[in-house]
Write a protein that holds these residues in place. Structure first.
Motif, PDB file in Angstrom:
ATOM      1  N   ARG B 173      -1.237  -3.822   5.541  1.00 23.42           N
ATOM      2  CA  ARG B 173      -1.109  -3.518   4.117  1.00 23.42           C
ATOM      3  C   ARG B 173       0.245  -3.900   3.491  1.00 23.42           C
ATOM      4  NH1 ARG B 173       0.164   1.111   1.361  1.00 23.42           N
ATOM      5  NH2 ARG B 173      -0.538   0.951  -0.786  1.00 23.42           N
ATOM      6  N   PRO B 174       1.370  -3.651   4.158  1.00 23.73           N
ATOM      7  CA  PRO B 174       2.649  -4.016   3.540  1.00 23.73           C
ATOM      8  C   PRO B 174       2.792  -5.513   3.244  1.00 23.73           C
ATOM      9  CG  PRO B 174       3.002  -2.569   5.415  1.00 23.73           C
ATOM     10  CD  PRO B 174       1.558  -2.943   5.433  1.00 23.73           C
ATOM     11  N   TYR B 175       1.912  -6.330   3.841  1.00 20.03           N
ATOM     12  CA  TYR B 175       2.019  -7.775   3.644  1.00 20.03           C
ATOM     13  C   TYR B 175       0.906  -8.300   2.742  1.00 20.03           C
ATOM     14  CZ  TYR B 175       5.155  -6.588   7.292  1.00 20.03           C
ATOM     15  OH  TYR B 175       6.157  -5.954   7.982  1.00 20.03           O
ATOM     16  N   LEU B 180       4.359  -3.846  -2.046  1.00 20.32           N
ATOM     17  CA  LEU B 180       5.031  -3.582  -0.773  1.00 20.32           C
ATOM     18  C   LEU B 180       5.719  -4.845  -0.267  1.00 20.32           C
ATOM     19  CD1 LEU B 180       2.059  -1.577   0.690  1.00 20.32           C
ATOM     20  CD2 LEU B 180       4.315  -0.599   0.346  1.00 20.32           C
ATOM     21  N   SER B 184       9.641  -6.464   1.632  1.00 18.55           N
ATOM     22  CA  SER B 184       9.523  -6.770   3.061  1.00 18.55           C
ATOM     23  C   SER B 184       9.962  -8.191   3.393  1.00 18.55           C
ATOM     24  CB  SER B 184       8.072  -6.547   3.514  1.00 18.55           C
ATOM     25  OG  SER B 184       7.668  -5.221   3.234  1.00 18.55           O
TER      26      SER B 184
END
Lengths: 205, 205
Positions: B173-175, B180, B184
């Motif tokens: 999810r962070p990518y 997000l 990152s």
């Protein structure tokens, strides 16, 4: 005789660290009411009842005060995480509690008070020393748990330790970092159990 | 006889879907130069050379245009991810490529052009239908790879499939999510390999 007394108990004001603590306490209160970004050192000085020059004797900038507040806040999260980890006996359970405590403590400290979140966000965006040191200590705690689990035979030993630490740190990062955490509220209930489950499966010998 | 011809080839303007595509193309260009948030439908109408009323015949709001642009953008990311996955034969390699392609395609589409990022960010913040549907399709792709790997014996079968899908989705999810991903950048080089390594260890039978 009088002379000796004068020397051993000199008339003095509060020690430097006491003044610093006083400024930090007042600033924490002020920032949490009025926000960090919008407040200037002049505003702060007025609110505390000190002169601006006097504050600058102890802190070189508003950021220096913010860093101290941020460091206190991160120390508190870290203390809660360590306490949670220490309650468990075995490394797998320690890891589970670490995930759970990080999410709970970060949510509470960063978001119970939206204004203090601002300071944490500035710290994360500006790579403040306090934030970097905190991340480093969390990685070290993770490494200690992993090393212990390798010794007890709970965790596999084939993957280089550095690689395991870094990968698990990346899995935790969205819940450690306030900039990411603010976009993860929908998942904070289930993420600790689901992610620590996945991580523990990845560590099985 | 003439009558018949008149009926079968009526005088007509461009079809509705052509006008819609034309508006979306012009809006994509306009938003990427001037930003999505700041542009109004009036600005857009002026720039395209249509009346505002004419645009409203095809789209009920600026967001409806933004949703179409966003959907196109997410379809493109998805197509790249699917193409990368299809290049691999075995499920473990498919999973590795999925991680890699998601990071690469998302970075390129969301951030090569900061102005289009704004639309993606609005989509993620506002839970636009296009963003939700995209997330759902990515989860489905992930589930298909996991199911295939369970059949080939590459992946373990003890953990409920739903749980595995959700946990791995949380790792990705962070990518996937532009809100997000913007925090990152420091990790986008190493994260795909490190996270897919961890995930594959968690899936070993």
């Amino acid at each position: 005789m009088n002379k000796t007394v004068t020397h051993s108990v000199p008339a003095r004001g509060p020690a430097d660290h006491e003044v610093r603590d006083q400024i930090v306490a007042a600033a924490t209160e002020h920032f949490s009411r009025y926000g960090y970004e919008k407040t200037t050192v002049s505003d702060l000085a007025k609110a505390i009842g000190f002169s601006k020059a006097y504050i600058y004797k102890f802190f070189e900038s508003k950021q220096a005060i913010g860093e101290m507040i941020c460091a206190n806040c991160l120390r508190q999260i870290e203390a809660e995480v360590r306490a949670a980890v220490d309650e468990a006996d075995r490394p797998p359970e320690k890891l589970r509690r670490m995930f759970k405590a990080i999410v709970a403590a970060s949510l509470r400290l960063f978001f119970q008070d939206r204004k203090l979140y601002e300071i944490a966000a500035s710290a994360a965006t500006g790579r403040w020393q306090a934030a970097l040191a905190y991340e480093e200590r969390i990685r070290k705690l993770l490494q200690d748990i992993l090393q212990e689990g390798r010794q007890t035979g709970d965790f596999e030993r084939k993957t280089p330790l550095d690689e395991t630490v870094m990968a698990i740190y990346l899995v935790m990062r969205p819940y450690l970092n306030p900039l990411l955490l603010q976009h993860s509220f929908d998942y904070t209930d289930e993420a600790p159990a689901q992610l620590s489950g996945l991580v523990l499966r990845s560590l099985s010998p």
